[in-house]
Design a protein around this motif. Structure first.
Motif, PDB file in Angstrom:
ATOM      1  N   GLY A   1       0.786  -1.229   0.000  1.00 46.14           N
ATOM      2  CA  GLY A   1       0.000   0.000   0.000  1.00 46.14           C
ATOM      3  C   GLY A   1       0.817   1.278   0.000  1.00 46.14           C
ATOM      4  N   ARG A   2       2.060   1.223   0.481  1.00 45.92           N
ATOM      5  CA  ARG A   2       2.942   2.390   0.475  1.00 45.92           C
ATOM      6  C   ARG A   2       4.043   2.224  -0.575  1.00 45.92           C
ATOM      7  N   MET A   3       3.724   1.470  -1.630  1.00 48.08           N
ATOM      8  CA  MET A   3       4.594   1.286  -2.793  1.00 48.08           C
ATOM      9  C   MET A   3       5.906   0.582  -2.443  1.00 48.08           C
ATOM     10  N   ASP A   4       5.875  -0.291  -1.442  1.00 49.11           N
ATOM     11  CA  ASP A   4       7.043  -1.077  -1.070  1.00 49.11           C
ATOM     12  C   ASP A   4       7.004  -2.395  -1.842  1.00 49.11           C
ATOM     13  N   SER A   5       7.992  -2.631  -2.668  1.00 44.44           N
ATOM     14  CA  SER A   5       7.996  -3.825  -3.518  1.00 44.44           C
ATOM     15  C   SER A   5       8.798  -4.979  -2.929  1.00 44.44           C
ATOM     16  N   SER A   6       9.315  -4.810  -1.708  1.00 46.06           N
ATOM     17  CA  SER A   6      10.075  -5.887  -1.079  1.00 46.06           C
ATOM     18  C   SER A   6       9.141  -6.813  -0.307  1.00 46.06           C
ATOM     19  N   ASP A   7       9.412  -8.104  -0.353  1.00 46.51           N
ATOM     20  CA  ASP A   7       8.649  -9.098   0.415  1.00 46.51           C
ATOM     21  C   ASP A   7       7.137  -8.921   0.197  1.00 46.51           C
ATOM     22  N   ILE A   8       6.700  -9.070  -1.046  1.00 49.14           N
ATOM     23  CA  ILE A   8       5.281  -8.865  -1.381  1.00 49.14           C
ATOM     24  C   ILE A   8       4.447 -10.023  -0.840  1.00 49.14           C
ATOM     25  N   ARG A   9       3.400  -9.659  -0.098  1.00 48.17           N
ATOM     26  CA  ARG A   9       2.499 -10.662   0.469  1.00 48.17           C
ATOM     27  C   ARG A   9       1.045 -10.258   0.261  1.00 48.17           C
ATOM     28  N   VAL A  10       0.177 -11.249   0.396  1.00 44.64           N
ATOM     29  CA  VAL A  10      -1.263 -11.047   0.289  1.00 44.64           C
ATOM     30  C   VAL A  10      -1.905 -11.629   1.540  1.00 44.64           C
ATOM     31  N   VAL A  11      -2.883 -10.901   2.088  1.00 48.28           N
ATOM     32  CA  VAL A  11      -3.688 -11.449   3.172  1.00 48.28           C
ATOM     33  C   VAL A  11      -5.081 -11.697   2.632  1.00 48.28           C
TER      34      VAL A  11
ATOM     35  N   SER B   1     -10.046  -8.564   5.519  1.00 48.30           N
ATOM     36  CA  SER B   1      -8.714  -8.595   6.114  1.00 48.30           C
ATOM     37  C   SER B   1      -7.863  -7.550   5.409  1.00 48.30           C
ATOM     38  N   ALA B   2      -6.903  -6.980   6.111  1.00 46.72           N
ATOM     39  CA  ALA B   2      -6.109  -5.896   5.541  1.00 46.72           C
ATOM     40  C   ALA B   2      -4.789  -5.766   6.281  1.00 46.72           C
ATOM     41  N   PHE B   3      -3.769  -5.313   5.550  1.00 51.67           N
ATOM     42  CA  PHE B   3      -2.483  -5.008   6.151  1.00 51.67           C
ATOM     43  C   PHE B   3      -2.482  -3.606   6.752  1.00 51.67           C
ATOM     44  N   SER B   4      -1.645  -3.407   7.767  1.00 50.94           N
ATOM     45  CA  SER B   4      -1.205  -2.073   8.113  1.00 50.94           C
ATOM     46  C   SER B   4      -0.099  -1.741   7.128  1.00 50.94           C
ATOM     47  N   TYR B   5      -0.299  -0.735   6.305  1.00 54.63           N
ATOM     48  CA  TYR B   5       0.687  -0.431   5.272  1.00 54.63           C
ATOM     49  C   TYR B   5       1.988   0.125   5.846  1.00 54.63           C
ATOM     50  N   TRP B   6       1.961   0.571   7.103  1.00 52.98           N
ATOM     51  CA  TRP B   6       3.151   1.144   7.736  1.00 52.98           C
ATOM     52  C   TRP B   6       3.977   0.093   8.457  1.00 52.98           C
ATOM     53  N   ASP B   7       3.364  -1.015   8.802  1.00 46.17           N
ATOM     54  CA  ASP B   7       4.053  -2.136   9.433  1.00 46.17           C
ATOM     55  C   ASP B   7       3.371  -3.401   8.936  1.00 46.17           C
ATOM     56  N   VAL B   8       3.917  -3.991   7.883  1.00 46.62           N
ATOM     57  CA  VAL B   8       3.222  -5.101   7.224  1.00 46.62           C
ATOM     58  C   VAL B   8       3.322  -6.400   8.014  1.00 46.62           C
ATOM     59  N   GLN B   9       3.911  -6.345   9.208  1.00 45.95           N
ATOM     60  CA  GLN B   9       3.799  -7.475  10.130  1.00 45.95           C
ATOM     61  C   GLN B   9       2.497  -7.403  10.925  1.00 45.95           C
ATOM     62  N   GLN B  10       1.770  -6.298  10.758  1.00 42.99           N
ATOM     63  CA  GLN B  10       0.486  -6.123  11.430  1.00 42.99           C
ATOM     64  C   GLN B  10      -0.647  -6.340  10.425  1.00 42.99           C
ATOM     65  N   VAL B  11      -1.617  -7.156  10.817  1.00 43.20           N
ATOM     66  CA  VAL B  11      -2.773  -7.471   9.978  1.00 43.20           C
ATOM     67  C   VAL B  11      -4.033  -7.228  10.787  1.00 43.20           C
ATOM     68  N   TYR B  12      -5.075  -6.728  10.119  1.00 40.55           N
ATOM     69  CA  TYR B  12      -6.385  -6.528  10.748  1.00 40.55           C
ATOM     70  C   TYR B  12      -7.398  -7.440  10.072  1.00 40.55           C
TER      71      TYR B  12
ATOM     72  N   LYS C   1     -10.262  -7.310  14.829  1.00 38.43           N
ATOM     73  CA  LYS C   1      -9.106  -7.862  15.513  1.00 38.43           C
ATOM     74  C   LYS C   1      -7.815  -7.437  14.830  1.00 38.43           C
ATOM     75  N   GLY C   2      -6.748  -7.395  15.627  1.00 38.79           N
ATOM     76  CA  GLY C   2      -5.413  -7.136  15.113  1.00 38.79           C
ATOM     77  C   GLY C   2      -4.524  -8.334  15.358  1.00 38.79           C
ATOM     78  N   TRP C   3      -3.541  -8.546  14.453  1.00 38.21           N
ATOM     79  CA  TRP C   3      -2.674  -9.710  14.528  1.00 38.21           C
ATOM     80  C   TRP C   3      -1.236  -9.287  14.233  1.00 38.21           C
ATOM     81  N   ASP C   4      -0.296  -9.855  14.977  1.00 32.71           N
ATOM     82  CA  ASP C   4       1.123  -9.641  14.753  1.00 32.71           C
ATOM     83  C   ASP C   4       1.680 -10.921  14.136  1.00 32.71           C
ATOM     84  N   LEU C   5       2.149 -10.837  12.894  1.00 32.95           N
ATOM     85  CA  LEU C   5       2.604 -12.024  12.178  1.00 32.95           C
ATOM     86  C   LEU C   5       3.906 -12.579  12.733  1.00 32.95           C
ATOM     87  N   ARG C   6       4.564 -11.854  13.635  1.00 34.77           N
ATOM     88  CA  ARG C   6       5.828 -12.321  14.202  1.00 34.77           C
ATOM     89  C   ARG C   6       5.616 -13.227  15.409  1.00 34.77           C
ATOM     90  N   VAL C   7       4.362 -13.303  15.901  1.00 35.09           N
ATOM     91  CA  VAL C   7       4.084 -14.133  17.075  1.00 35.09           C
ATOM     92  C   VAL C   7       2.951 -15.090  16.731  1.00 35.09           C
TER      93      VAL C   7
END
Length: 472
Positions: free
Chosen positions: A179-189, A223-234, A243-249
């Motif tokens: 969402g913030r035009m970051d092309s590294s580590d592209i993922r889909v939720v 479902s949606a990403f936080s575009y500022w921290d893509v380890q965070q999902v809603y 709900k919010g989710w942290d993909l690192r835990v």
């Protein structure tokens, strides 16, 4: 709200489009509020034949004029013993070319019969030089298409990859991490009808499942990403929970659970402009704005008069939020006061009211438009009508074949002549956009679609902050 003018025209029997250029009197809705002028105008209407529920403009710069539309059709069993419904869909691809007033701006490039489509989203950045379109399908699949140039000089999409998120379930939504035009580590939720959320990676054109967990008791509508921290999902579900989710835990434990929505949560969009800002919508007919650092209480709550199926932040203006409100049309919210710490509900900056069915899909185009459109010299002088006795205006479509007609009726079924005006009401305090904080004018291209009447609308919104400007 302001002043609304509406006029209508009919299409020919051999064409499924309607443009303001083709009509003797252009159709448009116009609003004037305080020190700014806002007008929404229909440019074209397309009959998708099957129920339309999602529209998406391509965000990749080389393809801003490309529009995708998805449909969903439920076919019930033929007899009592056949209780299993089937679902079919169709993917449309269009090109927008606004060369003038002599031809419809939208051209159909391609149609593909598919499984029923629940959601479409373009990847925000090109991948290997190509724009990619993701589709959430009723077969429980996430399907990926690549936008290609054809030998004939046109454009088309071609299947690239697919992955099943679960057997016997519907894929309901998807969002890209870009969402913030970051092309590294592209993922889909992706969320599904079993209440699960899946995170999927994209590498070298292939989709690979990274994780999946049970997020909601019933359908996980969104479902949606936080575009500022893509380890965070809603995620939002039919269990009325956000709900919010942290993909690192461990995803079995959400970072927060909110019950501020009183009905199913069906829309979430992270702001690409302001860190921590999140917009959510629900069947409870409210849009909530949040600061992700404090999910106990929303920053703002705005009543929309209809279930909020989709929310889209403007691609460049941080204060504007587009809402598809099911039984209550499409609205553009001005969130400036809230985002600057003022609180309160977000006022409606503009509305598009020309659909006649469930307002489902909506999106902003990043295509540049000319200066705000002038009124047609053929438009008739408006006449005021008594809103107390005539009720609100509505468009009624009839589409027994490939063609359709339009008419205006009041609540009593009486015909309203073309180009009438609703008497203005006193504007609500705080409705005006701030000319100092926003650009001096806006000319936006949008698309929206409605379900049971299977209509795709392309329209523009023009805003001019000119207190002395008069209506055309």
């Amino acid at each position: 709200m302001g002043i609304i003018f509406i006029s209508t025209a009919n299409s020919s029997s051999s064409q499924r489009w309607l443009t303001s250029a083709a009509a003797a009197q252009p159709r448009y809705a116009e609003q004037v509020v305080m020190a700014w002028k806002s007008r929404t105008r229909s440019l074209q209407v397309f009959d998708t034949e099957l129920s339309a529920d999602t529209v998406e403009w391509c965000p990749v710069p080389s393809s801003h004029n490309i529009l995708a539309c998805g449909t969903y059709q439920l076919h019930k069993g033929a007899g009592e013993d056949d209780a299993t419904p089937s679902r079919t869909g169709r993917l449309y691809l269009f090109e927008f070319q606004h060369d003038g007033l002599t031809s419809p701006p939208l051209t159909e490039l391609q149609r593909i019969d598919t499984a029923a489509i629940l959601d479409l989203k373009w990847c925000h950045v090109p991948v290997s030089g190509k724009a990619l379109l993701g589709m959430a399908a009723a077969t429980g699949e996430l399907q990926l298409y690549s936008l290609l140039d054809t030998q004939e000089g046109s454009r088309s999409v071609q299947t690239l990859s697919s992955i099943e998120v679960g057997a016997g379930r519907l894929a309901l939504s998807l969002d890209w991490s870009t969402g913030r035009m970051d092309s590294s580590d592209i993922r889909v939720v992706c969320s599904d009808s079993a209440g699960c959320v899946s995170v999927i990676s994209l590498a070298e054109g292939n989709l690979t499942a990274l994780s999946q967990w049970k997020a909601h008791d019933f359908e996980a509508w969104i479902s949606a990403f936080s575009y500022w921290d893509v380890q965070q999902v809603y995620s939002g579900g039919d269990d009325c929970k956000l709900k919010g989710w942290d993909l690192r835990v461990d995803p079995s434990c959400p970072t927060f659970t909110s019950k501020k929505h009183s009905m199913g949560v069906c829309s979430i969009h992270s702001s690409p402009h302001r860190e921590h800002i999140l917009a959510t919508g629900s069947y409870d007919e409210h849009v909530l704005l949040w600061d992700g650092r404090n999910m106990r209480q929303p920053l703002s709550e705005s009543a929309m008069g209809g279930g909020v199926w989709r929310l889209k932040w403007h691609p460049t203006n941080q204060h504007l939020l587009l809402a598809a409100c099911m039984h209550n049309d499409f609205h553009i919210l001005n969130c400036q006061q809230v985002l600057e710490g003022g609180g309160g509900a977000c006022p409606v900056a503009a509305s598009y009211i020309l659909h006649n069915s469930l307002a489902y899909g909506a999106d902003w185009s990043q295509l540049s438009l000319d200066k705000p459109a002038s009124c047609s010299p053929t438009a008739a002088e408006p006449k005021e009508i008594d809103t107390e006795s005539r009720g609100h205006l509505r468009i009624q479509y009839e589409s027994p074949t490939a063609s359709f007609d339009t008419s205006l009726e009041d609540d009593a079924g009486g015909y309203i002549p073309e180009c009438v005006a609703v008497a203005p009401t006193a504007p609500a305090a705080g409705n005006a956009l701030d000319p100092e904080a926003d650009s001096p004018s806006l000319s936006c291209l949008l698309a929206s679609c409605s379900f049971y009447d299977h209509m795709l609308h392309v329209w523009r919104w023009d805003w001019t902050p000119d207190e002395a400007q008069q209506l055309c």
